[in-house]
Each structure stands twice: as C-alpha cells, then as structure tokens.
Design an enzyme around this catalytic site. Structure first.
Site, PDB file in Angstrom:
ATOM      1  N   ARG A  36    -100.585  -6.187 -10.397  1.00 41.42           N
ATOM      2  CA  ARG A  36     -99.826  -5.652  -9.255  1.00 41.42           C
ATOM      3  C   ARG A  36     -99.866  -6.664  -8.113  1.00 41.42           C
ATOM      4  NH1 ARG A  36    -100.784   0.558  -9.414  1.00 41.42           N
ATOM      5  NH2 ARG A  36    -101.538   0.738 -11.534  1.00 41.42           N
ATOM      6  N   LEU A  57     -93.693  -3.925  -9.955  1.00 40.71           N
ATOM      7  CA  LEU A  57     -92.821  -3.215 -10.906  1.00 40.71           C
ATOM      8  C   LEU A  57     -92.191  -1.965 -10.300  1.00 40.71           C
ATOM      9  CD1 LEU A  57     -94.945  -3.586 -14.168  1.00 40.71           C
ATOM     10  CD2 LEU A  57     -92.856  -4.817 -13.555  1.00 40.71           C
ATOM     11  N   HIS A 122    -111.085   9.346 -19.728  1.00 40.82           N
ATOM     12  CA  HIS A 122    -111.859   8.119 -19.920  1.00 40.82           C
ATOM     13  C   HIS A 122    -112.595   8.203 -21.249  1.00 40.82           C
ATOM     14  CE1 HIS A 122    -111.240   7.858 -15.493  1.00 40.82           C
ATOM     15  NE2 HIS A 122    -110.950   6.627 -15.863  1.00 40.82           N
ATOM     16  N   ASP A 123    -113.256   7.118 -21.558  1.00 42.10           N
ATOM     17  CA  ASP A 123    -113.948   7.006 -22.852  1.00 42.10           C
ATOM     18  C   ASP A 123    -114.649   8.290 -23.281  1.00 42.10           C
ATOM     19  OD1 ASP A 123    -115.574   5.017 -24.894  1.00 42.10           O
ATOM     20  OD2 ASP A 123    -116.898   6.497 -23.967  1.00 42.10           O
ATOM     21  N   ILE A 124    -115.436   8.865 -22.378  1.00 39.66           N
ATOM     22  CA  ILE A 124    -116.260  10.022 -22.765  1.00 39.66           C
ATOM     23  C   ILE A 124    -115.391  11.203 -23.229  1.00 39.66           C
ATOM     24  CG2 ILE A 124    -116.476  11.021 -20.428  1.00 39.66           C
ATOM     25  CD1 ILE A 124    -119.494  11.477 -21.160  1.00 39.66           C
ATOM     26  N   ASN A 125    -114.204  11.344 -22.604  1.00 38.98           N
ATOM     27  CA  ASN A 125    -113.305  12.425 -23.004  1.00 38.98           C
ATOM     28  C   ASN A 125    -112.718  12.170 -24.395  1.00 38.98           C
ATOM     29  OD1 ASN A 125    -112.434  11.767 -19.769  1.00 38.98           O
ATOM     30  ND2 ASN A 125    -113.360  13.724 -20.280  1.00 38.98           N
ATOM     31  N   TYR A 126    -112.341  10.910 -24.632  1.00 36.55           N
ATOM     32  CA  TYR A 126    -111.733  10.574 -25.930  1.00 36.55           C
ATOM     33  C   TYR A 126    -112.775  10.710 -27.039  1.00 36.55           C
ATOM     34  CZ  TYR A 126    -108.771   8.333 -22.400  1.00 36.55           C
ATOM     35  OH  TYR A 126    -108.020   8.081 -21.281  1.00 36.55           O
ATOM     36  N   ASP A 152    -113.405   3.332 -25.805  1.00 32.87           N
ATOM     37  CA  ASP A 152    -112.701   2.278 -25.065  1.00 32.87           C
ATOM     38  C   ASP A 152    -112.572   0.998 -25.890  1.00 32.87           C
ATOM     39  OD1 ASP A 152    -112.246   3.669 -22.778  1.00 32.87           O
ATOM     40  OD2 ASP A 152    -113.657   2.589 -21.518  1.00 32.87           O
TER      41      ASP A 152
HETATM   42  C1  LIG Z   1    -114.847   4.354 -18.612  1.00 32.65           C
HETATM   43  C2  LIG Z   1    -113.698   3.381 -18.604  1.00 32.65           C
HETATM   44  C3  LIG Z   1    -113.288   2.944 -17.253  1.00 32.65           C
HETATM   45  C4  LIG Z   1    -114.331   2.072 -16.606  1.00 32.65           C
HETATM   46  C5  LIG Z   1    -113.661   1.169 -15.626  1.00 32.65           C
HETATM   47  C6  LIG Z   1    -114.600   0.786 -14.491  1.00 32.65           C
HETATM   48  C7  LIG Z   1    -115.373  -0.426 -14.925  1.00 32.65           C
HETATM   49  C8  LIG Z   1    -113.768   0.611 -13.221  1.00 32.65           C
HETATM   50  C9  LIG Z   1    -113.004   1.919 -12.846  1.00 32.65           C
HETATM   51  C10 LIG Z   1    -112.875   1.906 -11.322  1.00 32.65           C
HETATM   52  C11 LIG Z   1    -113.365   0.510 -10.913  1.00 32.65           C
HETATM   53  C12 LIG Z   1    -113.829   0.335  -9.484  1.00 32.65           C
HETATM   54  C13 LIG Z   1    -112.716   0.713  -8.504  1.00 32.65           C
HETATM   55  O1  LIG Z   1    -111.464   0.078  -8.835  1.00 32.65           O
HETATM   56  C14 LIG Z   1    -113.108   0.372  -7.031  1.00 32.65           C
HETATM   57  C15 LIG Z   1    -113.645  -1.060  -6.845  1.00 32.65           C
HETATM   58  C16 LIG Z   1    -112.501  -2.080  -6.893  1.00 32.65           C
HETATM   59  C17 LIG Z   1    -113.024  -3.501  -6.651  1.00 32.65           C
HETATM   60  O2  LIG Z   1    -111.929  -4.412  -6.716  1.00 32.65           O
HETATM   61  C18 LIG Z   1    -114.087  -3.834  -7.724  1.00 32.65           C
HETATM   62  C19 LIG Z   1    -115.220  -2.846  -7.662  1.00 32.65           C
HETATM   63  C20 LIG Z   1    -114.763  -1.384  -7.845  1.00 32.65           C
HETATM   64  C21 LIG Z   1    -115.982  -0.501  -7.505  1.00 32.65           C
HETATM   65  C22 LIG Z   1    -114.290  -1.141  -9.303  1.00 32.65           C
HETATM   66  C23 LIG Z   1    -115.416  -1.477 -10.326  1.00 32.65           C
HETATM   67  C24 LIG Z   1    -114.976  -1.205 -11.775  1.00 32.65           C
HETATM   68  O3  LIG Z   1    -113.962  -2.073 -12.168  1.00 32.65           O
HETATM   69  C25 LIG Z   1    -114.496   0.243 -11.923  1.00 32.65           C
HETATM   70  C26 LIG Z   1    -115.714   1.162 -11.706  1.00 32.65           C
HETATM   71  C27 LIG Z   1    -112.494   3.917 -19.337  1.00 32.65           C
HETATM   72  O4  LIG Z   1    -112.585   4.874 -20.040  1.00 32.65           O
HETATM   73  S1  LIG Z   1    -111.025   3.051 -19.226  1.00 32.65           S
HETATM   74  C28 LIG Z   1    -109.864   3.993 -20.183  1.00 32.65           C
HETATM   75  C29 LIG Z   1    -109.000   4.768 -19.286  1.00 32.65           C
HETATM   76  N1  LIG Z   1    -107.919   5.413 -19.997  1.00 32.65           N
HETATM   77  C30 LIG Z   1    -106.849   4.742 -20.413  1.00 32.65           C
HETATM   78  O5  LIG Z   1    -106.708   3.553 -20.247  1.00 32.65           O
HETATM   79  C31 LIG Z   1    -105.818   5.578 -21.151  1.00 32.65           C
HETATM   80  C32 LIG Z   1    -104.383   5.258 -20.757  1.00 32.65           C
HETATM   81  N2  LIG Z   1    -104.215   5.281 -19.334  1.00 32.65           N
HETATM   82  C33 LIG Z   1    -104.248   6.383 -18.594  1.00 32.65           C
HETATM   83  O6  LIG Z   1    -104.399   7.514 -19.064  1.00 32.65           O
HETATM   84  C34 LIG Z   1    -104.080   6.184 -17.107  1.00 32.65           C
HETATM   85  O7  LIG Z   1    -103.559   4.911 -16.865  1.00 32.65           O
HETATM   86  C35 LIG Z   1    -105.380   6.363 -16.312  1.00 32.65           C
HETATM   87  C36 LIG Z   1    -106.474   5.414 -16.803  1.00 32.65           C
HETATM   88  C37 LIG Z   1    -105.882   7.795 -16.430  1.00 32.65           C
HETATM   89  C38 LIG Z   1    -105.131   6.028 -14.848  1.00 32.65           C
HETATM   90  O8  LIG Z   1    -104.155   6.897 -14.347  1.00 32.65           O
HETATM   91  P1  LIG Z   1    -103.300   6.549 -13.057  1.00 32.65           P
HETATM   92  O9  LIG Z   1    -102.743   7.818 -12.549  1.00 32.65           O
HETATM   93  O10 LIG Z   1    -104.129   5.756 -12.114  1.00 32.65           O
HETATM   94  O11 LIG Z   1    -102.202   5.533 -13.608  1.00 32.65           O
HETATM   95  P2  LIG Z   1    -100.964   5.782 -14.581  1.00 32.65           P
HETATM   96  O12 LIG Z   1    -100.563   7.208 -14.614  1.00 32.65           O
HETATM   97  O13 LIG Z   1    -101.233   5.138 -15.893  1.00 32.65           O
HETATM   98  O14 LIG Z   1     -99.791   5.013 -13.852  1.00 32.65           O
HETATM   99  C39 LIG Z   1     -99.881   3.665 -13.484  1.00 32.65           C
HETATM  100  C40 LIG Z   1     -99.127   3.529 -12.173  1.00 32.65           C
HETATM  101  O15 LIG Z   1     -99.209   2.211 -11.745  1.00 32.65           O
HETATM  102  C41 LIG Z   1     -97.900   1.702 -11.520  1.00 32.65           C
HETATM  103  N3  LIG Z   1     -97.936   0.280 -11.833  1.00 32.65           N
HETATM  104  C42 LIG Z   1     -98.448  -0.317 -12.911  1.00 32.65           C
HETATM  105  N4  LIG Z   1     -98.311  -1.641 -12.823  1.00 32.65           N
HETATM  106  C43 LIG Z   1     -97.657  -1.897 -11.679  1.00 32.65           C
HETATM  107  C44 LIG Z   1     -97.206  -3.082 -11.032  1.00 32.65           C
HETATM  108  N5  LIG Z   1     -97.397  -4.260 -11.551  1.00 32.65           N
HETATM  109  N6  LIG Z   1     -96.568  -2.943  -9.840  1.00 32.65           N
HETATM  110  C45 LIG Z   1     -96.382  -1.730  -9.282  1.00 32.65           C
HETATM  111  N7  LIG Z   1     -96.795  -0.575  -9.838  1.00 32.65           N
HETATM  112  C46 LIG Z   1     -97.422  -0.664 -11.017  1.00 32.65           C
HETATM  113  C47 LIG Z   1     -97.042   2.491 -12.462  1.00 32.65           C
HETATM  114  O16 LIG Z   1     -95.692   2.422 -12.070  1.00 32.65           O
HETATM  115  C48 LIG Z   1     -97.652   3.856 -12.308  1.00 32.65           C
HETATM  116  O17 LIG Z   1     -97.170   4.392 -11.090  1.00 32.65           O
HETATM  117  P3  LIG Z   1     -96.861   5.968 -10.913  1.00 32.65           P
HETATM  118  O18 LIG Z   1     -98.200   6.641 -10.878  1.00 32.65           O
HETATM  119  O19 LIG Z   1     -96.118   6.038  -9.612  1.00 32.65           O
HETATM  120  O20 LIG Z   1     -96.056   6.368 -12.097  1.00 32.65           O
END
Ligand SMILES: C[C@H](CCC[C@@H](C)[C@H]1CC[C@H]2[C@@H]3[C@H](O)C[C@@H]4C[C@H](O)CC[C@]4(C)[C@H]3C[C@H](O)[C@]12C)C(=O)SCCNC(=O)CCNC(=O)[C@H](O)C(C)(C)COP(=O)(O)OP(=O)(O)OC[C@H]1O[C@@H](n2cnc3c(N)ncnc32)[C@H](O)[C@@H]1OP(=O)(O)O
Length: 382
Positions: A36, A57, A122-126, A152
C-alpha cells in the site's frame, strides 16, 4: 534455480502469503510485492529476495497499473478476504481475460465458498476448524496451538506454494492458467491427514495428551535437564527404546513394560528424575551416536552451531547477521539460493519495476505526483 523465469505478483498480506512468496523467491522466482502507499513500515518479515512496488489500489489508475503488471506475470498471489479483489475490479475473471496463462492464487482462511468465506480469522481459528486443534495439548489441559505454524505456514503458505508449482507444471502442458482456492482450514487438515488415516490403528483412542504421539507416552516427550534445558525423546520402536533405557543407566527388569499404558505415569516420573541429574550437554554426549532417538531441544540461537546443522549448512546468517533456516528441500542440480541482501523498503523498486513493465518515464512521473504509486529509492540509498 528451479523457478527461474517465473514472475510473481504478491499482494502484501500478513504471514501465510509472505511465506508463500518467500518460498517461490528462494527457489528462483522473481517476486514483486505490491504494498500500500502511505505506509511507513512493512510487517512482512518474510520478504527475502522480493522487490517492492507501492501502489494505491483504491484508485482506478492504480488498479490499471496492477493489471498491466499481471498481464506480464505468471502468478498473482492474493491474501485478502473473499470479494476484496472483485470489488477492486481485479477478480480472476478480469485478470484471466487479459492473461489466460495467469495462475491466480487465493490464500484465505476459509476458502472462497461456504458460510465462513467472508469472516475474519487467524491461524488459531483455522486450526480449530480443521479438527487438529482439538488433538493438541497436554492431558487435562485446554487445546493448545503450536505458535501459528500449522495453519498459517504449513497448511497456508507452503500448501499454496505447492498449488502454484502444480499449476505451473500443468500450464506447461495445457498453456492455460487457473485459479487456486487455498483454504488454510483445508490445507492444515490435509497436512494432518495422518490423524484421520491412522485412527483405525487406535493411535488416538484416548483423551488429548494421553496417546502415543501427543505427549501421553513417556518415551515420546521432553525432559528437563540439570541446567534447565531440555532433551527430546522419541524412542518408539522397542529396539530404540532399549537404547534409551541403556543410556539412562536403567535396568529394564526394574521397569514396567514399555506399552503398559497404566504404568506410563510411573515411567515418566522415573525418566524425569534421571534426566534431571545431568546437563543437556552431558546427555547429548551420552546419546549422540546411538539409536536411542534422543536429541537436545535447541534454542533458535543455538541451531547454527550444532555440529550436525553446521556440517550441512542447515542455517545461515544473512548480511544483517540474522539467522535463517536454509530453504528446504535441497535439490541436487538446481538448489534454492536464498538472497542474503536486506529486505526491500516499501516502494523501493516502484520506478524500476514500472519501467521494466513498459511504463513510459512521463507516465511514471504522473503516477508518482498523483500519489497513485510511491517510490522509496532515496531511503534505500541511505
Ligand atoms: C496469527 C497470524 C497473524 C500474525 C501477524 C502478526 C505478526 C502481525 C499482525 C498485526 C501486526 C502488528 C500491527 O500491524 C501493528 C504494528 C505495525 C508496525 O508497522 C510493526 C509492529 C506492529 C505491532 C505489527 C507487528 C506484527 O507484524 C503484527 C502483530 C495469522 O493468522 S495471519 C492469517 C490471517 N488470515 C488471512 O490471511 C486470511 C485471508 N485474509 C483475511 O481474512 C483478511 O485479509 C484479514 C486477515 C482477516 C484482514 O482483514 P481486513 O479487514 O483487514 O482486510 P481485507 O478484508 O482482506 O481487505 C483488505 C483491504 O485492503 C485494501 N487494500 C489492499 N491492498 C491495497 C493497496 N495496495 N492499496 C489500497 N488498498 C489496499 C483492500 O481494498 C481492502 O479494502 P476494503 O476493506 O475497503 O475492502
């Protein structure tokens, strides 16, 4: 490398898709991560060898840029909730119409259909939905998720990479791309096929944590050593079990039978008492070179220096001094060659990638000044 020449567009995600992209990159694919705009720092810790393009996007012009990248690519990998790509006009119908050879990989938790398809998770749910979580944990304790490794990474990122390689192989015969619906619930369950297929053997008849391989058996467990470290014991077969008993200095005649389940608690106590008498290094010396199936539980910092891992080069240090596992498996003629350079900054390669993909200089400048793409070359040069 095995995937040399394969071009991948990875839309930035949380953990599983970045891992999938890193596997492809390690084995030679050219992976461009689409980030992004207006994001200071990436959360992708698995960006080895990737390039980064920052693209908005939400703007139709940004969508057009992505389409142009996908037309010239082999794979697009998307990690969003069901329907997100379609909403942006980037669904499989749109992209495959323009590039019928494209492999469109969709990595989600619950897959593209079913009542949970649109739910966050997230992972735990899947893992819970796969049935496997119910089997993980110690006796009389609640289910326990082993980090986010199973859904994951094993069932998600790795399984998706496998799907992509299969689709590339098939495309070499048919000339056609296809859509990959990679659900982490199904991927995790598939990785766990053994749990279903071995039920008839009676391996899982007892409650969680009381079976042969779930820490129920004393000869398949970990033990604390006198220096507060641990040894892992996996002496299942009778001939290996005998070597365990011998190494521990015990006499088989004084012990209950290995498979006497009612005696397992007593046997565990005996093993615990004996393991607590020596350090991890001392026990390693006792068991190294035997078939007792006993190994030290190494910390992630110590894996690099263990003589076996060292001899094989199983772990390596990158240019930042960070320890990483070597890509596996090892292919004899075309092994992976992980990039040792630092991870990309967000938007570090925007300009160079757009140029390479046929954008005119004036077009790039326009996209930059309109904020549709962002470039971070300066940061990269610091
Ligand atoms: C247990 C794991 C996850 C562990 C990850 C952790 C390591 C990290 C999670 C949070 C991080 C921290 C946090 O970010 C805050 C800090 C940030 C800092 O920079 C670093 C430190 C942090 C503390 C940081 C540290 C770590 O990195 C974290 C703790 C998992 O289980 S991962 C598996 C998750 N599930 C999936 O992947 C399944 C498929 N995906 C989904 O179901 C969804 O995407 C999900 C994951 C539920 C998220 O849902 P969300 O509502 O947020 O998104 P989506 O509905 O998918 O929609 C995406 C929207 O984004 C727009 N978009 C995408 N790309 C672009 C772009 N290039 N430009 C503009 N817009 C973009 C897209 O259009 C969507 O928009 P809409 O919502 O309007 O449709």
């Amino acid at each position: 490398m095995a995937l040399a020449g394969v071009r991948v567009i990875e839309l930035a995600g949380l953990a599983p898709a970045p891992f999938c992209g890193m596997i492809l990159s390690d084995f030679g694919a050219r992976v461009i991560r689409v980030d992004r705009t207006k994001v200071a720092m990436t959360v992708d810790t698995q960006a080895r060898g990737k390039q980064s393009v920052a693209l908005n996007l939400k703007n139709p012009k940004g969508v057009a840029v992505l389409k142009k990248l996908c037309v010239q690519s082999d794979v697009v990998l998307e990690p969003y909730r069901k329907g997100v790509m379609e909403k942006m006009g980037l669904g499989p119908e749109d992209l495959l119409k323009e590039n019928p050879r494209l492999i469109y990989a969709r990595l989600t938790g619950y897959g593209q259909s079913g009542s949970y398809a649109k739910a966050a998770g997230h992972d735990i749910n899947y893992l819970a939905m796969s049935g496997l979580l119910s089997m993980l944990g110690r006796t009389s304790e609640k289910p326990y998720a082993p980090l986010n490794l199973v859904a994951d990474f094993a069932g998600g990122g790795l399984m998706c990479a496998f799907g992509i390689v299969l689709a590339l192989l098939e495309r070499s015969r048919s000339g056609r791309g296809q859509i990959i619906d990679a659900s982490m619930v199904e991927g995790a369950a598939y990785v766990g096929s053994f749990m279903w297929k071995s039920r008839s053997l009676g391996l899982w008849n007892r409650p969680r944590g009381e079976n042969l391989l779930d820490s129920g058996a004393p000869f398949y467990d970990t033990y604390r050593t006198s220096d507060g470290k641990y040894m892992a014991v996996g002496a299942i077969e009778p001939q290996f079990y005998q070597q365990l008993i011998q190494g521990l200095g015990l006499d088989d005649a004084d012990l209950p039978a290995q498979m006497s389940i009612s005696d397992w608690p007593q046997l565990r106590e005996t093993f615990s008492r004996v393991f607590a008498t020596k350090t991890q290094a001392e026990w390693s010396q006792v068991f190294d070179g035997t078939d007792a199936c006993v190994t030290p539980v190494l910390s992630v910092d110590k894996v690099l220096s263990h003589p076996h891992n060292k001899a094989r080069g199983s772990f390596f240090k990158d240019s930042q001094g960070e320890i990483s596992p070597r890509p596996a498996p090892v292919l004899s003629r075309s092994p992976a060659e992980p990039c040792r350079f630092r991870d990309p900054f967000i938007g570090e390669h925007t300009r160079s990638v757009l140029k390479e993909y046929g954008f005119e200089q004036a077009q790039i400048e326009q996209l930059l000044s309109a904020g549709i793409v962002e470039c971070n070359e300066a940061k990269a040069r610091l």
